[in-house]
Design an enzyme around this catalytic site. Structure first.
Site, short mmCIF file in Angstrom:
data_model
loop_
_atom_site.label_atom_id
_atom_site.label_comp_id
_atom_site.label_asym_id
_atom_site.label_seq_id
_atom_site.Cartn_x
_atom_site.Cartn_y
_atom_site.Cartn_z
N CYS A 60 0.85 -1.19 0.00
CA CYS A 60 0.00 0.00 0.00
C CYS A 60 0.88 1.23 0.00
O CYS A 60 2.03 1.21 0.42
CB CYS A 60 -0.89 -0.03 1.24
N ASP B 77 1.99 6.41 -41.74
CA ASP B 77 3.05 6.51 -42.72
C ASP B 77 2.74 5.44 -43.77
O ASP B 77 1.97 4.53 -43.51
CB ASP B 77 4.37 6.22 -41.97
P1 ADP Z 1 6.86 6.97 -46.62
O1 ADP Z 1 6.05 8.10 -46.10
O2 ADP Z 1 6.24 6.35 -47.84
O3 ADP Z 1 7.21 5.94 -45.60
P2 ADP Z 1 9.49 8.25 -46.57
O4 ADP Z 1 9.19 9.53 -45.93
O5 ADP Z 1 10.27 7.25 -45.82
O6 ADP Z 1 8.21 7.57 -47.21
O7 ADP Z 1 10.25 8.55 -47.93
C1 ADP Z 1 9.63 9.41 -48.82
C2 ADP Z 1 10.13 9.27 -50.21
O8 ADP Z 1 11.47 9.72 -50.26
C3 ADP Z 1 10.13 7.88 -50.73
O9 ADP Z 1 8.89 7.54 -51.33
C4 ADP Z 1 11.22 7.96 -51.77
O10 ADP Z 1 10.70 8.45 -52.98
C5 ADP Z 1 12.18 8.98 -51.22
N1 ADP Z 1 13.34 8.38 -50.56
C6 ADP Z 1 13.61 8.39 -49.25
N2 ADP Z 1 14.76 7.78 -48.98
C7 ADP Z 1 15.23 7.35 -50.16
C8 ADP Z 1 16.40 6.65 -50.58
N3 ADP Z 1 17.32 6.23 -49.71
N4 ADP Z 1 16.54 6.40 -51.88
C9 ADP Z 1 15.63 6.81 -52.77
N5 ADP Z 1 14.54 7.47 -52.44
C10 ADP Z 1 14.32 7.76 -51.18
MG MG Z 2 8.15 4.95 -43.86
#
Ligand code: ADP
Ligand code: MG
Length: 710
Positions: A24, A405
């Site tokens: 308690c 996301d």
């Molecule tokens: P989500 O909201 O779909 O999870 P993210 O915010 O993780 O996407 O990434 C957004 C976008 O940025 C992806 O759809 C891609 O087009 C681009 N992107 C992010 N990181 C990479 C990477 N390492 N190589 C190529 N494109 C990338």
């Molecule tokens: Mg993501």
């Protein structure tokens, strides 16, 4: 476990004790009062449900055993957790014998009184009943009095002595017996709440079979070094986290993820302590020491979560601190005033005052919240949902908008490169190999897809130089001395690397549901990669259920292009989408949703969405069994990638809130009712004990139900 919290001077030590009898809130303040005066004591935190006491102290001035001795002065017993890690107090028989003895003599006393036996004989029988049932209470009561406080035990002691004083021997003995019975029952049900966490600890075996020069040797997991190879035979649980170096098998990860589909594991795959090996023997290279395994961190998080006080609990505690002195004052007034002022019979009012004293401990009220939260957290952990505190559970219950996301959250995040469009006279292989060079070290699912795609087509991939990732957009660096970029439309648009022809090609890919990534070299766009990602199968049903639960707004926040986002939004019946967002745009979007809907939950995979997770009221990370970052940042982590855990979470949080509220209302109503009856002289001492302890037991039982919620 004595953990030096300052690695330099190693003076401040945190010792974790199990304290038997700390049920308690009263007892915690009693301990605090006792320990506060010891030299070298710094502070303490306590959890009455797990009976754990964490004391910060200066080990040079105050030893752990001196602390245990001081605790013993109060009538409770303490031992260092390290001596019996996670161990329960061995069920002691003594309380049961005492209880039996007390019952026998109480019955004898009652029979003597009914059959008109000598009053002295009745008193003698009752005295034995009181002595055998009340020793523990008396010992604790004396401890409390010595520390100048009144706890439930001392209140009981006063009530019993009072009853004896006015010749109510039978009544006194009944109170002692009922109180002892209630204590035994309560400690048993609390033991069940503790069992919920202990069952997590039992998941990983404590011994491992290590491959050594001369065959193999069995040893405790604490002696296994990182890099050593252990053998895990079919059907055994993995004792440590590691990487498979030989063998093939299927692994049941249900203990950690709550998802029982077997996952096939072979060379290079990660395996986690606590999961269960299937039909093949595996050689596993250990990658984490036993105190750092995923399961160890989960247990640590769950335990920390439990000592954290939810707002509701703080409120209850504040009330409880005022309640006890108020009732005691009332009891004193009741005993003194009516006889003095109105010349009422002193014995009657003295008795009524005693009844009030019995009800002065707010135990049921105080225990109701933590016990509900602990059992909810433990139940969730067993289903692969890691909640980092009652606070997050409370907030989840009021969420009106959920933001998702896309990649890795609504989709599986396991993409495949299906189109390679070569421009500028390059070959598809050049385009893919160049992109892969930039993506080799990146953590994004798109990066993994590109590297896998290149290797799968037999291309040799060499890492680029000076590669930097551009969060939420792509990556850039040098490949064979030439500046190269890979990334999404937004990035290429900003860099002036787009043309009407490229835009058209992108539109085309997006319309077919592809996620498109552009590749440039030496300032010219040389190709486009089209990737597919599958929506998680459980997505539609999870979304539908969330809607049925009354979540008003379901939103997609993605860094991907609008066309892809629209397709997902339509397929999953979401309410709206926002596309081409950078990590900080996602944060902005969450802030805006919060201002519109109040409480917002953000669900992400921890890649490019950590700021948004942090900005939301409840940040939920997917697939945390694999990713450390997600486990650290999120408020709630889903150990499996199971979207259906979201409606479960909503259900659990609401059930927890309902349970807590009904527990509070019930215990307050019970107290209030009995106070009135007590003052009016309609309640006897034993009724008060039954009401008080019965309320505690009911409240605990009600809280424990949350463990079994599906
Ligand atoms: P989500 O909201 O779909 O999870 P993210 O915010 O993780 O996407 O990434 C957004 C976008 O940025 C992806 O759809 C891609 O087009 C681009 N992107 C992010 N990181 C990479 C990477 N390492 N190589 C190529 N494109 C990338
Ligand atoms: Mg993501």
């Amino acid at each position: 476990m004595a953990v030096p919290s300052c690695p330099v001077c190693e003076v401040h030590t945190e010792s974790v004790f199990r304290v038997e009898g700390m049920h308690c809130h009263d007892e915690v303040s009693l301990l605090e009062r006792r320990l506060r005066h010891l030299t070298g004591f710094e502070d303490l935190s306590a959890n009455v449900v797990t009976e754990r006491l964490i004391v910060r102290h200066d080990a040079a001035q105050l030893s752990a055993s001196a602390i245990a001795d001081a605790v013993a002065d109060t009538g409770m017993r303490a031992w260092l957790e390290a001596d019996r890690p996670g161990a329960a107090a061995r069920p002691r028989r003594a309380p049961y014998y005492c209880l039996g003895l007390s019952a026998a003599f109480l019955l004898a006393g009652a029979w003597l009184e009914l059959s008109g036996g000598l009053p002295q004989l009745v008193a003698a029988a009752c005295a034995v009943a009181i002595a055998s049932g009340g020793t523990v209470t008396a010992r604790k009561a004396l401890g409390a009095v010595r520390a100048r406080s009144l706890d439930i035990n001392s209140l009981m002691l006063i009530a019993v002595l009072g009853a004896v004083l006015i010749g109510e021997w039978l009544e006194g003995a009944t109170v002692v017996f009922l109180f002892a019975l209630a204590q035994v029952l309560e400690s048993r049900s609390m033991e069940r709440a503790r069992g919920a966490i202990r069952s997590l600890m039992d998941l990983a075996p404590v011994r491992a079979l290590v491959r050594a020069d001369a065959g193999e040797r069995e040893t405790g997991v604490e002696h296994v070094q990182i890099g050593e190879v252990i053998i895990v035979r079919p059907g055994e649980r993995f004792p440590l986290d590691g990487r498979v170096v030989a063998g093939e098998s299927e692994v049941n990860q249900a203990p950690l993820t709550g998802e029982s589909l077997p996952v096939s594991k072979s060379g290079g795959d990660q395996v986690l302590a606590g999961t269960i090996n299937g039909r093949g023997a595996l050689d596993v290279e250990v990658t984490r020491a036993h105190q750092d395994t995923t399961i160890a961190r989960i247990i640590d998080l769950v335990e920390r979560a439990q000592s954290q006080r939810a707002p509701m609990q703080l409120l209850v505690d504040r009330f409880a601190r005022r309640y006890t002195p108020a009732i005691i004052a009332l009891a004193v007034a009741l005993a003194v005033l009516p006889p003095l002022v109105a010349g009422a019979p002193a014995g009657t009012w003295f008795y009524r005052a005693l009844v009030l004293l019995v009800m002065a401990c707010p135990c049921a009220l105080v225990i109701s919240t933590p016990v509900s939260i602990v059992s909810a957290l433990a139940g969730a952990a067993r289903r692969g949902v890691l909640i980092k505190g009652g606070l997050h559970l409370e907030r989840t219950a009021i969420v009106r908008c959920v933001a998702f996301d896309k990649t890795g959250t609504l989709t599986r995040g396991r993409l495949d490169v299906v189109d390679v469009v070569a421009l500028d006279g390059r070959s598809p292989s050049t385009v893919l190999a160049l992109a892969a060079s930039l993506e080799m070290r990146a953590a994004h699912p798109i990066a993994h897809a590109i590297v896998r795609g290149a290797r799968g087509r037999g291309l040799k991939v060499a890492p680029g130089e000076m590669v930097q990732s551009i969060p939420g957009m792509g990556a850039e660096g040098q490949v064979d001395g030439v500046q190269a970029v890979v990334g999404n439309h937004r990035l290429f648009h900003e860099r002036g690397l787009c043309s009407p022809e490229i835009d058209m090609r992108l539109e085309e890919l997006a319309a077919r549901g592809r996620t498109a990534v552009l590749v440039a070299s030496a300032g010219r766009t040389i190709g486009i990669l089209g990737m597919t990602d599958l929506v998680r199968e459980t997505g539609p049903s999870a979304i539908e259920e969330l809607r049925r639960q009354g979540i008003e707004r379901l939103v997609l926040l993605t860094g991907d292009n609008a066309t892809t986002a629209r397709v997902i939004t339509r397929d999953l019946h979401l309410d709206e989408f926002r596309a081409e967002l950078l990590p900080e745009d996602k944060l902005q979007a969450v802030a805006e949703l919060r201002s519109r809907y109040g409480a917002v939950a953000m669900v992400g995979d921890g890649i490019n969405d950590t700021p948004a997770l942090a900005a939301s009221d409840v940040g939920v990370a997917m697939g945390a069994a694999g990713s450390d970052a997600a486990l650290e940042t999120a408020d709630i982590a889903l150990m499996s990638d199971e979207l259906r855990k979201l409606p479960f979470l909503v259900r659990l949080s609401r059930a927890t809130r309902r349970t807590i509220v009904s527990n509070i209302i019930f215990s307050v109503a019970m107290k209030a009712g009995f106070l009135v009856l007590g003052v009016a002289g309609l309640a006897t001492l034993w009724m008060a004990v039954v009401a008080d302890m019965g309320a505690s037991l009911l409240v605990v039982a009600n809280g424990l139900r949350l463990r079994y919620l599906e």
